[in-house]
Design a protein around this motif. Structure first.
Motif, PDB file in Angstrom:
ATOM      1  N   ARG A   1      42.583  41.827  41.642  1.00  0.00           N
ATOM      2  CA  ARG A   1      42.703  41.476  40.226  1.00  0.00           C
ATOM      3  C   ARG A   1      42.526  42.723  39.352  1.00  0.00           C
ATOM      4  O   ARG A   1      43.313  42.948  38.422  1.00  0.00           O
ATOM      5  CB  ARG A   1      41.660  40.423  39.861  1.00  0.00           C
ATOM      6  CG  ARG A   1      41.628  40.066  38.384  1.00  0.00           C
ATOM      7  CD  ARG A   1      40.584  39.001  38.115  1.00  0.00           C
ATOM      8  NE  ARG A   1      41.031  37.716  38.637  1.00  0.00           N
ATOM      9  CZ  ARG A   1      41.800  36.860  37.980  1.00  0.00           C
ATOM     10  NH1 ARG A   1      42.228  37.172  36.760  1.00  0.00           N
ATOM     11  NH2 ARG A   1      42.148  35.709  38.508  1.00  0.00           N
TER      12      ARG A   1
ATOM     13  N   ARG B   1      47.150  30.050  30.771  1.00  0.00           N
ATOM     14  CA  ARG B   1      47.996  31.223  30.981  1.00  0.00           C
ATOM     15  C   ARG B   1      48.520  31.711  29.650  1.00  0.00           C
ATOM     16  O   ARG B   1      48.828  30.922  28.757  1.00  0.00           O
ATOM     17  CB  ARG B   1      49.164  30.863  31.898  1.00  0.00           C
ATOM     18  CG  ARG B   1      50.164  32.001  32.118  1.00  0.00           C
ATOM     19  CD  ARG B   1      51.241  31.594  33.098  1.00  0.00           C
ATOM     20  NE  ARG B   1      52.306  32.571  33.213  1.00  0.00           N
ATOM     21  CZ  ARG B   1      52.289  33.624  34.019  1.00  0.00           C
ATOM     22  NH1 ARG B   1      51.226  33.838  34.793  1.00  0.00           N
ATOM     23  NH2 ARG B   1      53.315  34.454  34.082  1.00  0.00           N
TER      24      ARG B   1
ATOM     25  N   ASP C   1      47.053  34.120  36.123  1.00  0.00           N
ATOM     26  CA  ASP C   1      46.719  35.163  35.157  1.00  0.00           C
ATOM     27  C   ASP C   1      47.708  36.321  35.141  1.00  0.00           C
ATOM     28  O   ASP C   1      48.011  36.876  34.083  1.00  0.00           O
ATOM     29  CB  ASP C   1      45.324  35.729  35.462  1.00  0.00           C
ATOM     30  CG  ASP C   1      44.209  34.777  35.086  1.00  0.00           C
ATOM     31  OD1 ASP C   1      44.479  33.810  34.361  1.00  0.00           O
ATOM     32  OD2 ASP C   1      43.072  35.001  35.538  1.00  0.00           O
ATOM     33  N   LYS C   2      48.216  36.711  36.322  1.00  0.00           N
ATOM     34  CA  LYS C   2      48.882  38.012  36.416  1.00  0.00           C
ATOM     35  C   LYS C   2      50.296  37.992  36.983  1.00  0.00           C
ATOM     36  O   LYS C   2      51.000  38.999  36.885  1.00  0.00           O
ATOM     37  CB  LYS C   2      48.030  38.957  37.290  1.00  0.00           C
ATOM     38  CG  LYS C   2      46.604  39.160  36.814  1.00  0.00           C
ATOM     39  CD  LYS C   2      46.537  39.852  35.464  1.00  0.00           C
ATOM     40  CE  LYS C   2      45.087  40.112  35.037  1.00  0.00           C
ATOM     41  NZ  LYS C   2      45.024  40.754  33.697  1.00  0.00           N
TER      42      LYS C   2
END
Length: 354
Positions: free
Chosen positions: A146, A229, A202-203
């Motif tokens: 992360r 999100r 999230d990513k």
């Protein structure tokens, strides 16, 4: 979840030399650069949308076997191909995020905006441990990943990045030139554990899901789609091994033959599983749904007549699967068969967009 009108089709580069049983008489194990170059150039000509280059430094089926290197190959393929997307997998523990971001931006430039990176947080223990790189506990690997992708995404976006975390300290760092074709390369993420799904929400731009029955995939998609999100919704990809023939009976006969070969070579698979992190959800899923191929393979159900396989792809697309990352055996011949007989049938089926 809204359906996908026009699904995309990708192929796995043969980084191990084979994606099915190792003793197939018509598919010699060959992980060479020359073979992969020929295969991906042909996939480009046939109209496939993407290729995924998995990352290992040593072949997890046995270190006496060849293994294609991912990022040098991605750069070369970016220069040689014309339209196909090049997706390179990356394990964060192997490359510092600043270095990796610079490499990714360069390949994005070489390709003219056709590059993506696939973040995978590692499961093959000997690859790291024998090199003296600590193999952290499962959830810590995702915490590391992360932080890693946070730094990478910022740099890919052209931002001046300062980041202070547990694993990385980056001060006032900026990379140039920035992406001239779009905001940044596409970020794909793999993994199905709860930390993986949180990271996806999230990513990730796109989440790669391992092949498994529809009800399980539907549950996974719903879980990630419901998480908080920022930005555009997550898109979804599915890994699958295809066995397509004129009739369902012919396809089932071919699958049975592949199972016989797999049984004869099961010692390699058992050794691989023994060296994998037992907390990796991927291998827990594999144990529930036997399959040919890797990453779920035939558990995705793409086995049958051309019409059957096309219909099942359409059903997956209606569920929200945008990108199908496909394996075949023998790879080249079956890839051509899929392009000739299955893709046109998928295009002819009307989507059920909700």
């Amino acid at each position: 979840m809204a359906g996908v009108a026009h699904p995309r089709f990708g192929v796995w580069a043969v980084v191990y030399g084979s994606w099915g049983p190792f003793d197939h008489p018509d598919d010699p194990v060959d992980a060479s650069w020359e073979r992969n170059k020929r295969l991906i150039l042909e996939a480009d000509r046939l109209g496939f949308d993407s290729t995924l280059i998995a990352q290992h430094l040593v072949n997890p089926f046995g270190d006496e076997l060849d293994q294609l290197e991912t990022w040098t190959s991605a750069a070369a393929l970016a220069a040689l191909t014309e339209r196909i997307e090049i997706i390179a997998a990356i394990k964060p523990y192997l490359v510092h995020p600043v270095v990796l971001a610079k490499q990714a931006l360069q390949i994005e430039q070489i390709s003219g905006g056709r590059f993506g990176l696939n973040l995978v947080n590692a499961w093959f223990k000997p690859e790291l441990q024998r090199a003296g790189i600590p193999f952290a506990e499962h959830d810590e690997r995702y915490a590391y990943g992360r932080e890693w992708i946070t730094v990478v995404r910022g740099l890919l976006n052209g931002e001046r990045v300062s980041f202070q975390g547990k694993y990385f300290q980056v001060e006032d760092y900026q990379l140039r030139p920035i992406d001239a074709t779009r905001t940044r390369p596409t970020v794909y993420v793999g993994g199905e554990s709860d930390p993986a799904r949180a990271l996806v929400a999230d990513k990730a731009d796109v989440w790669f899901i391992n092949g498994q029955p529809r009800a399980e995939v539907e549950r996974l998609i719903a879980d990630v789609a419901a998480r908080p999100r920022e930005g555009d919704p997550v898109r979804f990809g599915l890994s699958a091994f295809v066995v397509a023939r004129e009739t369902d009976a012919e396809a089932e006969a071919e699958l049975a033959a592949l199972w016989e070969l797999a049984e004869a070579g099961k010692a390699r698979w058992e050794a691989l599983v023994a060296d994998a992190d037992p907390k990796a959800v991927m291998f827990q899923t594999f144990a529930k749904y036997p399959h040919i191929g890797t990453n779920g393979g035939t558990a995705a159900g793409l086995v049958g007549s051309y019409d059957t396989v096309a219909r099942r792809i359409r059903e997956w697309a209606d569920l929200g699967i945008e990108t199908f990352m496909l394996q075949f055996q023998p790879f080249e011949a079956e890839m051509r068969r899929f392009a000739e007989h299955v893709v046109p049938r998928v295009r002819e089926l009307a989507p059920n967009i909700s």
